[in-house]
Design an enzyme around this catalytic site. Structure first.
Site, PDB file in Angstrom:
ATOM      1  N   LYS A 114      35.545  70.358  79.645  1.00 47.82           N
ATOM      2  CA  LYS A 114      34.798  70.577  80.889  1.00 47.82           C
ATOM      3  C   LYS A 114      35.179  69.562  81.966  1.00 47.82           C
ATOM      4  CE  LYS A 114      30.763  73.188  79.473  1.00 47.82           C
ATOM      5  NZ  LYS A 114      29.302  73.272  79.418  1.00 47.82           N
ATOM      6  N   LYS A 198      37.896  83.031  75.190  1.00 50.38           N
ATOM      7  CA  LYS A 198      36.499  83.410  75.001  1.00 50.38           C
ATOM      8  C   LYS A 198      35.996  84.231  76.180  1.00 50.38           C
ATOM      9  CE  LYS A 198      32.938  80.559  74.783  1.00 50.38           C
ATOM     10  NZ  LYS A 198      32.016  79.454  74.523  1.00 50.38           N
ATOM     11  N   LYS A 201      31.461  83.353  81.458  1.00 51.36           N
ATOM     12  CA  LYS A 201      31.018  83.660  82.824  1.00 51.36           C
ATOM     13  C   LYS A 201      31.904  82.972  83.853  1.00 51.36           C
ATOM     14  CE  LYS A 201      27.604  80.428  81.725  1.00 51.36           C
ATOM     15  NZ  LYS A 201      26.513  80.644  80.821  1.00 51.36           N
TER      16      LYS A 201
HETATM   17  P1  AMP Z   1      26.434  79.144  77.395  1.00 47.16           P
HETATM   18  O1  AMP Z   1      26.213  80.261  78.327  1.00 47.16           O
HETATM   19  O2  AMP Z   1      27.848  78.686  77.319  1.00 47.16           O
HETATM   20  O3  AMP Z   1      25.413  78.045  77.525  1.00 47.16           O
HETATM   21  O4  AMP Z   1      26.173  79.760  75.952  1.00 47.16           O
HETATM   22  C1  AMP Z   1      24.915  80.185  75.510  1.00 47.16           C
HETATM   23  C2  AMP Z   1      25.040  80.635  74.084  1.00 47.16           C
HETATM   24  O5  AMP Z   1      25.910  81.777  74.003  1.00 47.16           O
HETATM   25  C3  AMP Z   1      25.648  79.574  73.146  1.00 47.16           C
HETATM   26  O6  AMP Z   1      25.012  79.607  71.884  1.00 47.16           O
HETATM   27  C4  AMP Z   1      27.092  79.991  73.042  1.00 47.16           C
HETATM   28  O7  AMP Z   1      27.678  79.563  71.842  1.00 47.16           O
HETATM   29  C5  AMP Z   1      26.993  81.516  73.114  1.00 47.16           C
HETATM   30  N1  AMP Z   1      28.226  82.100  73.688  1.00 47.16           N
HETATM   31  C6  AMP Z   1      28.711  81.936  74.936  1.00 47.16           C
HETATM   32  N2  AMP Z   1      29.868  82.622  75.110  1.00 47.16           N
HETATM   33  C7  AMP Z   1      30.109  83.249  73.921  1.00 47.16           C
HETATM   34  C8  AMP Z   1      31.140  84.125  73.440  1.00 47.16           C
HETATM   35  N3  AMP Z   1      32.165  84.506  74.204  1.00 47.16           N
HETATM   36  N4  AMP Z   1      31.042  84.564  72.172  1.00 47.16           N
HETATM   37  C9  AMP Z   1      30.015  84.201  71.377  1.00 47.16           C
HETATM   38  N5  AMP Z   1      29.020  83.397  71.760  1.00 47.16           N
HETATM   39  C10 AMP Z   1      29.058  82.908  73.011  1.00 47.16           C
END
Ligand code: AMP
Ligand code: TRP
Length: 333
Positions: A114, A198, A201
């Protein structure tokens, strides 16, 4: 054993299929077992480790809450709240920050990713982010933490911090050492454009992801344009290691339909890709469209959402205050 579940999602807006299949769907499943006590937190303190527009942040906090509810989380069964409403999180993070070692934090790969090339310009908050995450978990004596694969290292750090605090303050088992709950299959949903990245967003291309609020036509269009390859649909025995995009689409199908991968492969063996894609779109429309509609409906009533967060925060505050007070006593305050 009765499980105490804690997890958090950052309110960064634009929740997508990866968030749903990798995290929220699992939260709902855990909630359905009456023996579990579940606490789900919209981690707004974490989100300001990178610059946020204050008005957008507030709206994103509501949107993430709406996504929780629309996916099936129930404030009567689970505690749902936003992190900044419970001051013990910040206090706990300070105390635990003094227990954590620089060397531990400097090994965190997510910070390196990051912060990018110019680490000097990253916020101090971004560096100590995993300590706040440890405070979140430890304040509630969580036994199990459902997270995506990317958070595994932070969970290990949380375990180290808990053990060091217990050692330093001669308080065996005071902080409970939590277990991660990481899905075995398809813990990472990949981009529709590149099966090695991955779904995220922050990807500039909206066609790389299915957002929870996408409408029907957009879902159909995105799946139609999703990258595949020139080989035929795989059979049950085919190894998909070298076909990440195909594996990802089959994985999404499998996860959404609660079928295992082999079943899905057998069902579509010998069919052509376009008919698989049509089926996948239908499944997405069936499962995701209603969630998106509910999110939009819930967002029309901000007071209702704010009220749910407020009530959740009161319950969370009760639990967290007890723990932080004991923690302060141990430290000598
Ligand atoms: P974040 O939006 O990055 O804070 O992620 C929120 C939750 O969603 C966390 O538990 C991440 O591990 C999960 N997550 C985010 N992107 C993915 C993805 N592409 N595949 C699986 N889990 C995800
Ligand atoms: N760091 C997590 C993420 O980015 C979010 C998070 C914050 C979290 N605190 C937590 C997850 C506590 C589990 C438990 O996805």
């Amino acid at each position: 054993m009765n499980k105490k579940i804690f997890s958090g999602v950052q309110p960064t807006g634009n929740l997508h299929l990866g968030n749903y299949l990798g995290a929220i769907k699992n939260f709902v499943q855990l909630q359905s077992d009456k023996k579990n006590q579940c606490i789900y937190c919209v981690v707004d303190l974490h989100s300001i480790t990178v610059k946020q527009d204050p008005r957008t942040l507030k709206q994103n906090t509501r949107e993430t809450t709406a996504a929780f509810l629309a996916s099936g989380l129930d404030p009567e069964k689970s505690i749902i709240f936003n992190q900044s409403a419970v001051s013990s999180h910040a206090e706990g993070a300070w105390i635990l920050g003094c227990v954590s070692r620089m060397g531990w934090l400097s090994r965190m790969t997510q910070f390196k990713e990051k912060a990018g090339k110019d680490k000097e310009k990253a916020s101090v908050g971004l560096y100590v982010y995993p300590v706040l995450m440890a405070a979140d978990i430890l304040l509630y004596d969580a036994t199990h933490v459902p997270v995506g694969e990317d958070q595994k290292q932070h969970l290990e750090l949380c375990r180290d911090i808990a053990q060091k605090f217990n050692n330093d303050f001669n308080s065996r088992n005071f902080l409970k050492v939590p277990e991660p709950l990481i899905q075995k299959e398809f813990a990472r949903i990949m981009s529709l454009k590149n099966g090695l990245n991955k779904m995220s967003k922050s990807d500039p291309s909206d066609f790389s992801r299915i957002n929870l609020t996408d409408d029907k036509d957009l879902i159909i269009n995105k799946i139609k344009k999703a990258k595949t390859d020139t080989l035929p649909m795989p059979g049950k025995k085919d190894n998909l290691e070298k076909r990440p995009e195909v594996l990802n689409l089959l994985g999404i199908y499998s996860s959404l339909s609660n079928q295992n991968l082999d079943e899905v492969k057998s069902n579509f063996e010998g069919k052509n890709f376009s008919s698989f894609k049509e089926n996948l779109s239908e499944l997405l429309i069936d499962k995701i469209l209603p969630i998106g509609k509910k999110i939009k409906d819930l967002l029309k009533d901000e007071k209702h959402l704010d009220n749910i967060l407020k009530k959740g925060a009161e319950k969370a505050d009760n639990l967290a205050t007890k723990k932080i007070n004991e923690m302060k006593k141990l430290v000598g305050f």
